[in-house]
Design a protein around this motif. Structure first.
Motif, mmCIF file in Angstrom:
data_model
loop_
_atom_site.group_PDB
_atom_site.id
_atom_site.type_symbol
_atom_site.label_atom_id
_atom_site.label_comp_id
_atom_site.label_asym_id
_atom_site.label_seq_id
_atom_site.Cartn_x
_atom_site.Cartn_y
_atom_site.Cartn_z
ATOM 1 N N LYS A 119 2.361 1.777 -3.387
ATOM 2 C CA LYS A 119 1.398 2.359 -4.439
ATOM 3 C C LYS A 119 1.194 3.716 -4.076
ATOM 4 O O LYS A 119 1.283 4.413 -5.334
ATOM 5 N N THR A 120 1.001 4.124 -2.773
ATOM 6 C CA THR A 120 0.751 5.556 -2.720
ATOM 7 C C THR A 120 1.799 6.518 -3.070
ATOM 8 O O THR A 120 1.781 7.578 -3.649
ATOM 9 N N GLU A 180 0.900 -1.174 0.054
ATOM 10 C CA GLU A 180 -0.093 0.147 0.109
ATOM 11 C C GLU A 180 0.891 1.182 -0.040
ATOM 12 O O GLU A 180 0.751 2.216 -0.875
ATOM 13 N N GLU A 230 2.056 6.732 -6.907
ATOM 14 C CA GLU A 230 0.989 7.652 -7.557
ATOM 15 C C GLU A 230 1.528 9.141 -7.294
ATOM 16 O O GLU A 230 0.893 10.110 -8.010
#
Length: 500
Positions: free
Chosen positions: A481-482, A478, A485
């Motif tokens: 991914k953050t 997670e 982004e």
């Protein structure tokens, strides 16, 4: 090939640029220990003092903390000594040592003529301990000490030979006092067998033995088992022993220096104070058994190794703290597995040798950790160790940050700090929290007032379902991914303490 002698070990360190040979005169009176302490504090090379002033005719040399490992990887110099690959992780090093310890190799005996420790033989009027530069290590010590050696004696009722490492304080040309604390193997032989029969206990003290000899001397080898066999296991070939000049004891043939003598029944000499491993000047001055020297044999220009105790608390390493992690840890891990406990690793707290240990283990059922702690405290005696920390098997006990994190996250101060009753367990008097009155039996050197032993359950509670929470891998995914982004690269960074 493992180091064949202490000199061979020093040569290996020389070749790896791990030593500093100091040729200018250095005094045994605090100066050699001060320079060694500085080297310990700064992770510098091992100091070898080639020119020690203020000694007699022996022309001996001092080596300060020869087994002290580097701060991040304390087992690395022991790996050099045992021909274990350097650069191993903590897990890999422990596995290599445990594998060797499972295959003991009995020693062999050689003739005196081929034993390096017999190059010079001193008996009778030639004996003078003050011909050698025993270091005065800490300001406030009760005297000059030999504190990095192997003490050798035998059980009068069997063929068992015990190797241990009890320090000796030099008193005169032919006498020293030995710190014998009842509850440990050699002291038990003296207090409960030899002295009760009014018999002198034969003893030999070997300094500058090949590393495998000393490494086995600090391990928790069971009573009745010869450390010489396990030294052979570490070396992966038999240790060569030779008979003493004045008794029947067998000593390491390659040693730099051998003291032969007897520990006399019902005779005591002062011992201490001493700046001990707790990091404090330990007192009060106490009466300890007297060693009478019958012979000294040694190599020409012998090396005398010593340890600056008290330096290994909180900020640095010395030989003692290093060998606790690199020798006692693997041995204790193997011992607990042999007793039927599912232990991943048992590791001494890196900077406080013989004080606190961490054990990574499964916790399969209620009461398991209590059984494990009780086994350790009652079967091994554990006179020095006051408490254990138990963590999950996937926590590395060598990673102190991870251990502290486990305590703060998992250990409930109300439910997970366990004590085996106040004043129920024996304790050697080498601590700061007992008063001199509590430290008291001068006959056997144990604490008059016994102490509590405790353990901390810092394992996670597997009975609680942590639904709704992400596991570690999911958290990392997670986070990655953050960050991606947001246009940022993600890179995992390991703690410098982590050894896996």
């Amino acid at each position: 090939m493992s180091a064949e002698s202490f000199r061979d070990y020093l040569s290996l360190l020389d070749a790896a640029n791990k030593t500093t040979r100091i040729s200018q005169p250095v005094s045994w009176n605090l100066e050699a220990s001060a320079l060694t302490m500085k080297a310990d504090l700064t992770d510098a090379e091992i100091p070898i003092f080639e020119n020690v002033g203020g000694q007699g005719s022996a022309d001996a040399r001092l080596v300060g903390d020869p087994y002290r490992g580097p701060r991040g990887r304390p087992w690395d110099r022991m790996a050099i000594a045992l021909d274990v690959p350097t650069g191993l992780t903590g897990d890999q090093y422990y596995k290599a040592i445990i594998d060797r310890l499972q295959s003991p190799i009995p020693p062999t005996t050689v003739d005196s003529g081929s034993a390096p420790c017999k190059e010079v033989v001193r008996t009778g009027s030639e004996i003078d301990l003050f011909d050698f530069p025993w270091p005065y290590i800490h300001e406030g010590d009760g005297g000059r000490y030999s504190n990095l050696h192997t003490a050798i004696t035998t059980d009068p009722d069997s063929e068992w030979t015990d190797w241990s490492y009890h320090r000796a304080m030099i008193h005169s040309q032919k006498k020293a006092s030995i710190l014998l604390l009842a509850g440990e193997q050699t002291p038990n032989l003296y207090y409960y067998k030899y002295e009760r029969r009014n018999e002198p206990m034969p003893i030999a003290i070997a300094l500058g033995s090949e590393p495998a000899v000393y490494f086995s001397s600090v391990m928790w080898i069971p009573t009745g088992r010869d450390e010489a066999d396990f030294a052979g296991a570490l070396k992966q070939e038999p240790i060569e022993l030779v008979k003493c000049e004045t008794n029947d004891l067998l000593v390491p043939a390659s040693a730099e220096f051998i003291i032969e003598g007897t520990v006399l029944p019902d005779e005591r000499l002062d011992e201490g104070p001493f700046g001990d491993y707790f990091g404090y000047m330990n007192g009060p001055r106490r009466s300890m058994p007297a060693l009478e020297v019958d012979a000294i044999t040694h190599r020409k220009r012998p090396y005398i190794p010593f340890c600056v105790e008290g330096a290994g608390v909180g900020h640095t390493h010395n030989s003692s703290s290093t060998m606790e992690v690199g020798c006692v840890g693997p041995d204790a891990t193997l011992g607990l597995r042999a007793a039927g406990f599912n232990v991943e690793k048992c590791v001494p707290w890196r900077f406080t040798p013989r004080t606190a240990y961490t054990v990574s283990t499964e916790n399969p059922r209620p009461g398991y950790l209590h059984e494990l702690a009780n086994f350790i405290f009652t079967t091994w005696g554990m006179l020095h160790i006051d408490f254990f920390v138990f963590v999950d098997s996937d926590i590395d006990p060598l990673d102190q940050r991870a251990v502290l994190e486990a305590i703060t996250i998992n250990a409930d101060p109300n439910q997970d700090f366990h004590q085996f009753g106040v004043e129920t367990m024996p304790k050697v008097p080498l601590n700061i929290y007992q008063t001199p009155e509590e430290k008291g039996n001068v006959e056997t050197g144990t604490s008059k007032t016994k102490t509590a032993k405790a353990y901390i359950d810092a394992t996670s509670d597997s009975s609680q379902v942590k639904s709704g929470y992400l596991d570690d891998d999911e958290i990392i995914d997670e986070a990655r991914k953050t960050l991606e982004e947001a246009g940022l690269a993600f890179k995992a960074v390991s703690s410098p303490e982590t050894s896996r």
